[in-house]
Scaffold this motif. Structure first.
Motif, mmCIF file in Angstrom:
data_model
loop_
_atom_site.group_PDB
_atom_site.id
_atom_site.type_symbol
_atom_site.label_atom_id
_atom_site.label_comp_id
_atom_site.label_asym_id
_atom_site.label_seq_id
_atom_site.Cartn_x
_atom_site.Cartn_y
_atom_site.Cartn_z
ATOM 1 N N LYS A 165 27.036 55.105 48.860
ATOM 2 C CA LYS A 165 27.018 54.388 47.582
ATOM 3 C C LYS A 165 28.418 54.396 46.974
ATOM 4 N N ILE A 166 28.931 53.218 46.649
ATOM 5 C CA ILE A 166 30.199 53.106 45.928
ATOM 6 C C ILE A 166 29.881 53.080 44.435
ATOM 7 N N LEU A 167 30.455 54.006 43.691
ATOM 8 C CA LEU A 167 30.250 54.053 42.250
ATOM 9 C C LEU A 167 31.211 53.109 41.546
ATOM 10 N N PRO A 168 30.922 52.753 40.299
ATOM 11 C CA PRO A 168 31.897 51.965 39.531
ATOM 12 C C PRO A 168 33.238 52.689 39.507
ATOM 13 N N PRO A 169 34.348 51.966 39.556
ATOM 14 C CA PRO A 169 35.664 52.616 39.647
ATOM 15 C C PRO A 169 35.972 53.491 38.445
ATOM 16 N N ASP A 170 36.443 54.715 38.707
ATOM 17 C CA ASP A 170 36.853 55.621 37.637
ATOM 18 C C ASP A 170 38.179 55.136 37.055
ATOM 19 N N LEU A 171 38.616 55.761 35.975
ATOM 20 C CA LEU A 171 39.797 55.296 35.254
ATOM 21 C C LEU A 171 41.030 55.235 36.143
ATOM 22 N N ASN A 172 41.299 56.300 36.903
ATOM 23 C CA ASN A 172 42.496 56.314 37.754
ATOM 24 C C ASN A 172 42.451 55.221 38.825
ATOM 25 N N THR A 173 41.258 54.976 39.351
ATOM 26 C CA THR A 173 41.120 53.913 40.345
ATOM 27 C C THR A 173 41.358 52.557 39.711
ATOM 28 N N ARG A 174 40.837 52.363 38.515
ATOM 29 C CA ARG A 174 41.049 51.081 37.823
ATOM 30 C C ARG A 174 42.539 50.845 37.556
ATOM 31 N N ILE A 175 43.241 51.895 37.144
ATOM 32 C CA ILE A 175 44.680 51.766 36.914
ATOM 33 C C ILE A 175 45.396 51.426 38.225
ATOM 34 N N GLY A 176 44.985 52.082 39.316
ATOM 35 C CA GLY A 176 45.576 51.797 40.625
ATOM 36 C C GLY A 176 45.360 50.353 41.055
ATOM 37 N N ILE A 177 44.170 49.828 40.802
ATOM 38 C CA ILE A 177 43.862 48.434 41.137
ATOM 39 C C ILE A 177 44.739 47.491 40.323
ATOM 40 N N LEU A 178 44.882 47.788 39.035
ATOM 41 C CA LEU A 178 45.709 46.949 38.170
ATOM 42 C C LEU A 178 47.173 46.960 38.616
#
Length: 276
Positions: A165-178
């Motif tokens: 299961k892939i969870l919704p992206p955590d804050l650090n992952t979201r920043i990395g994507i951006l």
């Protein structure tokens, strides 16, 4: 169906190198890498599920490209669940259809939840052939297989492989994507602005990518620097203001009226309010 030729690969961004890893997706990423290295051996079938826009299709394509790079002479076939169902329904020779899907060394089926009930039963037959030939099946879906209507034998096969299961992206992952998307778009965005966006666009990776695309276009058109105030104006419709609104905006509906990520989203929304 996806073309995994060398020419097509040169134009694809959906690779492991462009997949931003985090706690939310580490198990699925590790499993797909291992399947690419040793298909048909350890996790067969591999089943990955998550909400809309959270990376399952990216991982599936990345697996296809990486496997093809390692095994240029082996066949890879990627098909969408809806496309598979339609083709199966129209096939006059079911045995020929089954054999065609049993040929690839790696069979990838995206959006497994879109398969018709009869097509899901056909997947069981195809998988049994693939398994006997030491070939690999990978499935992605929006839904937990335990909550889906399917032949119990198929459900047992899926649970006997590996379910991630892939969870919704955590804050650090979201920043990395951006950061990755901003680099590709050729725009400079400060850390505090990235944190502002990541703190308010919570669940959907595609929305994060779309946010950067919009900022890049508007910044260029207006000749303005991308500041927090610029983001507030440009992304107003994408960034709910209050935690409760954020939770409501990004809950992912699941068939049968249940919400797979509802409680998680609410907790993330409450946590992210401290960034404001």
């Amino acid at each position: 169906m996806e073309d995994f030729s060398e020419q097509a690969q040169s134009g694809s961004d959906l690779t492991f190198q462009n997949f931003v890893a985090g706690e939310c997706n580490s198990a699925a990423l590790a499993a797909t890498r291992e399947v690419s290295e040793s298909p048909g051996i350890k996790y067969n079938p591999l089943y990955i599920y998550c909400g809309v826009g959270q990376g399952k299709s990216h991982l599936l394509q990345a697996l296809g490209w990486d496997f093809k790079r390692r095994n240029p002479d082996s066949a890879v076939l990627l098909v969408n669940g809806e496309e598979f169902s339609e083709e199966f329904g129209q096939a006059a020779d079911k045995q020929a259809f089954r054999e065609r899907y049993s040929q690839p060394a790696l069979l990838l089926i995206d959006d497994f939840h879109l398969l018709s009930e009869t097509a899901r039963t056909e997947i069981l037959r195809i998988f049994e052939t693939l398994q006997s030939r030491k070939k690999q099946l990978v499935l992605t879906s929006l839904r937990n297989p335990q909550r889906m209507a399917m032949d119990e034998r198929l459900k047992s096969r899926i649970e006997g492989g590996l379910v991630c299961k892939i969870l919704p992206p955590d804050l650090n992952t979201r920043i990395g994507i951006l950061k990755l998307r901003a680099k590709k778009a050729g725009v400079s965005i400060s850390q505090n602005v990235l944190e502002e966006i990541a703190g308010r666009v919570i669940l959907n990776v595609r929305k994060l990518e779309g946010a950067i695309n919009r900022l890049a276009v508007l910044s260029k058109a207006k000749g303005e620097e991308i500041s927090v105030e610029f983001v507030e104006s440009a992304l107003r419709d994408m960034m709910p203001e209050f935690p409760s609104e954020r939770a409501a905006a990004y809950k992912e509906p699941v068939e049968g009226g249940q919400e797979e990520f509802g409680d998680f989203v609410l907790e993330v929304a409450k946590t992210m309010s401290v960034i404001r």
